[in-house]
Design an enzyme around this catalytic site. Structure first.
Site, PDB file in Angstrom:
ATOM      1  N   LYS A 223       0.872  -1.179   0.000  1.00 20.61           N
ATOM      2  CA  LYS A 223       0.000   0.000   0.000  1.00 20.61           C
ATOM      3  C   LYS A 223       0.908   1.228   0.000  1.00 20.61           C
ATOM      4  O   LYS A 223       1.888   1.268   0.744  1.00 20.61           O
ATOM      5  CB  LYS A 223      -0.885   0.006   1.252  1.00 20.61           C
ATOM      6  CG  LYS A 223      -1.861   1.189   1.309  1.00 20.61           C
ATOM      7  CD  LYS A 223      -2.596   1.212   2.655  1.00 20.61           C
ATOM      8  CE  LYS A 223      -3.672   2.287   2.671  1.00 20.61           C
ATOM      9  NZ  LYS A 223      -4.170   2.533   4.043  1.00 20.61           N
TER      10      LYS A 223
ATOM     11  N   HIS B 127      -6.036   2.026  14.596  1.00 15.77           N
ATOM     12  CA  HIS B 127      -6.428   0.686  14.143  1.00 15.77           C
ATOM     13  C   HIS B 127      -5.279  -0.281  14.400  1.00 15.77           C
ATOM     14  O   HIS B 127      -4.145   0.127  14.638  1.00 15.77           O
ATOM     15  CB  HIS B 127      -6.753   0.710  12.638  1.00 15.77           C
ATOM     16  CG  HIS B 127      -5.552   0.968  11.783  1.00 15.77           C
ATOM     17  ND1 HIS B 127      -4.947   2.208  11.699  1.00 15.77           N
ATOM     18  CD2 HIS B 127      -4.805   0.147  10.985  1.00 15.77           C
ATOM     19  CE1 HIS B 127      -3.898   2.144  10.900  1.00 15.77           C
ATOM     20  NE2 HIS B 127      -3.787   0.896  10.455  1.00 15.77           N
TER      21      HIS B 127
ATOM     22  N   ASP C 150      -3.535  -3.730  12.379  1.00 18.71           N
ATOM     23  CA  ASP C 150      -3.514  -4.302  11.030  1.00 18.71           C
ATOM     24  C   ASP C 150      -4.032  -5.737  11.076  1.00 18.71           C
ATOM     25  O   ASP C 150      -3.631  -6.515  11.941  1.00 18.71           O
ATOM     26  CB  ASP C 150      -2.093  -4.297  10.473  1.00 18.71           C
ATOM     27  CG  ASP C 150      -1.594  -2.875  10.208  1.00 18.71           C
ATOM     28  OD1 ASP C 150      -2.426  -1.950  10.160  1.00 18.71           O
ATOM     29  OD2 ASP C 150      -0.365  -2.700  10.055  1.00 18.71           O
TER      30      ASP C 150
ATOM     31  N   HIS D  51      -2.251   1.766  16.230  1.00 16.54           N
ATOM     32  CA  HIS D  51      -1.470   2.890  15.723  1.00 16.54           C
ATOM     33  C   HIS D  51      -2.342   3.778  14.848  1.00 16.54           C
ATOM     34  O   HIS D  51      -3.446   3.393  14.449  1.00 16.54           O
ATOM     35  CB  HIS D  51      -0.248   2.388  14.933  1.00 16.54           C
ATOM     36  CG  HIS D  51      -0.582   1.475  13.798  1.00 16.54           C
ATOM     37  ND1 HIS D  51      -1.002   0.159  13.980  1.00 16.54           N
ATOM     38  CD2 HIS D  51      -0.586   1.665  12.447  1.00 16.54           C
ATOM     39  CE1 HIS D  51      -1.232  -0.395  12.804  1.00 16.54           C
ATOM     40  NE2 HIS D  51      -0.992   0.495  11.861  1.00 16.54           N
TER      41      HIS D  51
END
Length: 335
Positions: free
Chosen positions: A202, A221, A223, A277
């Site tokens: 990404k 959030h 991962d 994070h």
């Protein structure tokens, strides 16, 4: 329906010194209010070339238990490989809008691949200050070159070379994390999909923002992959929640940032923790980052490693297909 890109909104906002209301976070999330200003411990930095294997494993284990994130230096990815990856990504985001839109995410597609803006649902209708490009870089059988920019012309070569090196880094990390659990070195990699692990790149592009005190590039959030290996640019912005404080990650030139993701937390039955994070934005400069998410294939079932589970230590997580886990997480559904 045409999607409004944050890059376009940013160029309009800079002349007015304001941002649209949908980008203003609630007070409990605003960086100016919530970033910790006191003395903070630094995110661990680990020398991946440490010849003392036991010391290397111990360092990675401690960081993964205590922080869920660490930076690695002397990781074996040549500086020029990282520089080229960054250069071609930056060139793509500097192209005219119509050239970038050629790679736009396909409407209604179940895949996240392509050029896009918002990824997850937001219950309050708020938006993150970021555009992105997603595409797979490994294994070859999963790659869809429709989403790889043809301009700049060196884009493909830069990404293929980086993919080769980053797989070597990932194998070293999986081995150390496995040994730290007292299981065989290949256990976590096998549990996360083995040779079929999908490497999803990404590129995050956070345009300059006139109100960085109010907006977030990416909201808090964890991962949902197994590991994330990230290249940042020199504009700081990554923040980690540690002991209920949002703290800034220090920029270390040529370091890679490693996040423990949800699947490693599940496989380790909670020994390692997936890190919460978020990303802040900058007033004067564009921030960029290049995370690679190591994802199990969609149909692959992930659960706590059987070697770690017994009567005294029952499984803390349900085993489920990765695609079902990802669907629930993206749509804010219970796991």
């Amino acid at each position: 329906m045409e999607v409004e890109r944050v890059q376009a909104i940013a160029s309009l906002s800079l002349t007015t010194d304001t941002i649209p209301a949908e980008f203003i976070r609630p007070e409990k999330e605003q960086p100016a209010i919530t970033t910790f200003r006191g003395p903070v411990p630094e995110i661990p930095t680990i020398d991946l070339s440490d010849p003392d294997q036991e010391n290397l494993v111990r360092s990675i284990v401690n960081a993964s238990k205590e922080w869920g994130i660490f930076q690695v230096v002397n990781h074996g990815v040549p500086t020029d490989v990282i520089t080229k990856l960054q250069a071609v990504g930056k060139e793509f985001f500097e192209l005219p809008p119509e050239e970038k839109e050629v790679y736009a995410k396909i409407p209604g597609s179940q895949s996240i691949e392509g050029y896009g803006t918002q990824l997850q649902k937001d219950i309050d209708g708020k938006k993150p200050w970021v555009d992105h490009l997603f595409h797979k870089i490994w294994p070859p059988s999963t790659i869809n070159y429709r989403f790889w920019p043809k301009n700049p012309p060196s884009y493909r070569d830069a990404n293929e070379v980086y993919a080769k090196y980053i797989r070597e880094v990932a194998d070293k990390l999986f081995t150390s994390l496995s040994l730290g659990l007292g299981v065989e070195g290949h256990a976590l990699k096998e549990g996360a999909g083995g040779e079929d692990i999908v490497y999803m790149l990404k590129i995050n592009y956070y345009p300059p923002c006139p109100r960085p005190d109010l907006a977030l590039g990416v909201v808090a959030h964890t991962d949902f992959c197994s590991l994330t290996i990230l290249v940042p640019n020199e504009v700081p912005g990554l923040q980690v929640l540690k002991d209920d404080h949002w703290i800034d990650a220090k920029y270390i030139p040529n370091a890679l940032i490693v996040h423990i993701g949800d699947q490693i937390e599940i496989l380790s039955n909670g020994v390692y923790r997936s890190v919460l994070h978020r990303s802040t934005v900058d007033k004067g400069k564009a921030r960029m980052s290049w995370p690679v998410f190591l994802e199990p294939p969609g149909e692959f079932v992930v659960g706590p490693l059987p070697q770690l589970v017994n009567e005294e230590n029952p499984p803390k997580y349900k085993a489920k297909k990765f695609k079902d886990y990802a669907y629930c997480k993206l749509n804010k559904l219970p796991q």
